[in-house]
Design a protein around this motif. Structure first.
Motif, PDB file in Angstrom:
ATOM      1  N   ARG A  17      56.563  43.393  21.118  1.00 38.82           N
ATOM      2  CA  ARG A  17      57.303  43.756  19.904  1.00 38.82           C
ATOM      3  C   ARG A  17      58.706  43.172  20.029  1.00 38.82           C
ATOM      4  NH1 ARG A  17      58.220  49.097  19.628  1.00 38.82           N
ATOM      5  NH2 ARG A  17      58.151  49.220  17.348  1.00 38.82           N
ATOM      6  N   PHE A 189      65.725  51.451  17.811  1.00 42.46           N
ATOM      7  CA  PHE A 189      65.967  51.570  19.249  1.00 42.46           C
ATOM      8  C   PHE A 189      65.993  53.022  19.731  1.00 42.46           C
ATOM      9  CE2 PHE A 189      67.722  47.381  18.180  1.00 42.46           C
ATOM     10  CZ  PHE A 189      67.032  46.609  19.101  1.00 42.46           C
ATOM     11  N   GLY A 190      66.004  53.957  18.781  1.00 42.48           N
ATOM     12  CA  GLY A 190      65.977  55.365  19.156  1.00 42.48           C
ATOM     13  C   GLY A 190      64.574  55.920  19.248  1.00 42.48           C
ATOM     14  N   ALA A 191      63.597  55.179  18.740  1.00 39.03           N
ATOM     15  CA  ALA A 191      62.203  55.633  18.733  1.00 39.03           C
ATOM     16  C   ALA A 191      61.497  55.204  20.011  1.00 39.03           C
ATOM     17  CB  ALA A 191      61.488  55.074  17.508  1.00 39.03           C
ATOM     18  N   GLN A 192      60.394  55.853  20.292  1.00 37.83           N
ATOM     19  CA  GLN A 192      59.542  55.478  21.421  1.00 37.83           C
ATOM     20  C   GLN A 192      58.168  55.058  20.905  1.00 37.83           C
ATOM     21  OE1 GLN A 192      60.402  55.116  24.529  1.00 37.83           O
ATOM     22  NE2 GLN A 192      62.487  55.950  24.314  1.00 37.83           N
ATOM     23  N   PRO A 193      57.564  54.000  21.426  1.00 30.44           N
ATOM     24  CA  PRO A 193      58.160  53.132  22.446  1.00 30.44           C
ATOM     25  C   PRO A 193      59.209  52.206  21.833  1.00 30.44           C
ATOM     26  CG  PRO A 193      56.057  52.243  21.756  1.00 30.44           C
ATOM     27  CD  PRO A 193      56.203  53.553  21.035  1.00 30.44           C
ATOM     28  N   LYS A 194      60.157  51.801  22.656  1.00 28.25           N
ATOM     29  CA  LYS A 194      61.168  50.861  22.188  1.00 28.25           C
ATOM     30  C   LYS A 194      60.553  49.470  22.066  1.00 28.25           C
ATOM     31  CE  LYS A 194      65.385  53.032  23.921  1.00 28.25           C
ATOM     32  NZ  LYS A 194      66.635  52.817  24.699  1.00 28.25           N
ATOM     33  N   ASP A 196      59.946  45.587  22.891  1.00 29.54           N
ATOM     34  CA  ASP A 196      59.936  44.905  24.193  1.00 29.54           C
ATOM     35  C   ASP A 196      61.111  43.940  24.330  1.00 29.54           C
ATOM     36  OD1 ASP A 196      57.200  45.769  25.307  1.00 29.54           O
ATOM     37  OD2 ASP A 196      56.713  45.069  23.294  1.00 29.54           O
ATOM     38  N   SER A 217      71.502  51.926  24.263  1.00 27.05           N
ATOM     39  CA  SER A 217      70.232  51.946  23.528  1.00 27.05           C
ATOM     40  C   SER A 217      69.341  50.761  23.880  1.00 27.05           C
ATOM     41  CB  SER A 217      70.503  51.940  22.023  1.00 27.05           C
ATOM     42  OG  SER A 217      71.200  53.092  21.634  1.00 27.05           O
ATOM     43  N   ASP A 220      66.585  49.458  28.182  1.00 29.63           N
ATOM     44  CA  ASP A 220      65.187  49.220  28.553  1.00 29.63           C
ATOM     45  C   ASP A 220      64.523  48.155  27.702  1.00 29.63           C
ATOM     46  OD1 ASP A 220      65.351  51.268  30.485  1.00 29.63           O
ATOM     47  OD2 ASP A 220      65.009  52.783  28.933  1.00 29.63           O
ATOM     48  N   VAL A 221      65.321  47.369  26.997  1.00 27.01           N
ATOM     49  CA  VAL A 221      64.805  46.307  26.128  1.00 27.01           C
ATOM     50  C   VAL A 221      65.234  44.960  26.714  1.00 27.01           C
ATOM     51  CG1 VAL A 221      64.815  45.345  23.793  1.00 27.01           C
ATOM     52  CG2 VAL A 221      65.013  47.825  24.119  1.00 27.01           C
TER      53      VAL A 221
END
Length: 264
Positions: A17, A189-194, A196, A217, A220-221
């Motif tokens: 993503r 960026f606040g939602a899961q999953p973030k 990729d 935020s 992890d991206v």
């Protein structure tokens, strides 16, 4: 330098993503290349282009267009807004007698689509390479017009002036963050999953997005950058770049992501 995604690559980016932060009117090529390799594209424009608030400088330059020896365009946006204003004032691209320098293939294509001949394209698509490209041309006393965004690096104009050129830098357009950027970025960026990946194609897209949503935020991206200037902007926010294009184009950016994942 050319890009080299193997022709039999298939869906190299399947399951990835990828957020695209380019202006909406310029994102189609990058988004299409990503989708072709199987990525799910999330469009999040982090920048908008607008006409200048004050046309005084641009209009004055257009009024004396025949006095310039060179026109230097650093983006397709600069070409578009410059030619729009030229036509609005009753002028025509046919009246341009100066030699033309274009940074990057998209800028060159925009000029050629307008029927203009491009005389010089730097080897790489950054200001430092622009200066190298002019090394073989006498610049003492030459007049150079550089129509560009309101906020841009001063490296190229300063270096050209040091070689004796008379450089006029005029605002052809301005860039702004979209009004809905904080809301949309927080949702993505606040939602899961973030996502990729997030792609950045200019320092402005970096600053606008990270100002809107905060560097934390994006921890992890994975970040993909179109070139060293953009990467430097990312690192100023304390983030790392996972992939940087070797060729500073949309194709080069996609190749950098694919190489990072597949190691070809």
């Amino acid at each position: 330098m050319s890009c080299s995604i193997p022709p039999d690559s298939g869906k190299l980016l399947a399951g990835q993503r990828v957020v695209v932060t380019r202006p909406r009117e310029q994102s189609s090529e990058l988004a299409a290349r990503l989708r072709m390799l199987g990525a799910e594209v999330i469009e999040l424009p982090a920048i908008e282009t607008r006409p200048p608030e004050d046309y005084t400088g641009l209009d004055a330059a257009i009024a004396q267009l025949n006095t310039y020896d060179w026109l230097v365009f650093t983006s397709a946006n600069g070409v578009r807004f410059f030619l729009q204003r030229l036509k609005a004032l009753g002028g025509s691209p046919d009246l341009i007698g100066a030699r033309i320098c274009a940074i990057g293939p998209a800028t060159r294509a925009a000029l050629e689509q307008a029927g203009l001949r491009v005389d010089l394209v730097p080897r790489e698509y950054v200001a430092e390479s622009l200066i190298e490209a002019f090394a073989e041309y006498p610049l003492e006393g030459r007049r150079i017009l550089l129509p560009r965004a309101a906020a841009a690096r001063e490296l190229a104009p300063q270096a050209l002036r040091q070689r004796g050129a008379r450089v006029d830098v005029v605002e052809a357009y301005r860039t702004l963050p979209p009004a809905d950027l904080p809301r949309r970025a927080s949702m993505i960026f606040g939602a899961q999953p973030k996502p990729d990946w997030v792609t950045f194609t200019s320092a402005s897209t970096v600053v606008n997005l990270l100002t809107a949503v905060g560097a934390e935020s994006l921890r992890d991206v994975r970040i993909a950058s179109i070139g060293p200037v953009t990467s430097a902007a990312v690192r100023r926010f304390g983030l790392e770049v996972a992939a940087e294009a070797q060729v500073y184009t949309s194709e080069g950016l996609v190749e950098a992501i694919a190489r990072s994942l597949k190691g070809f």
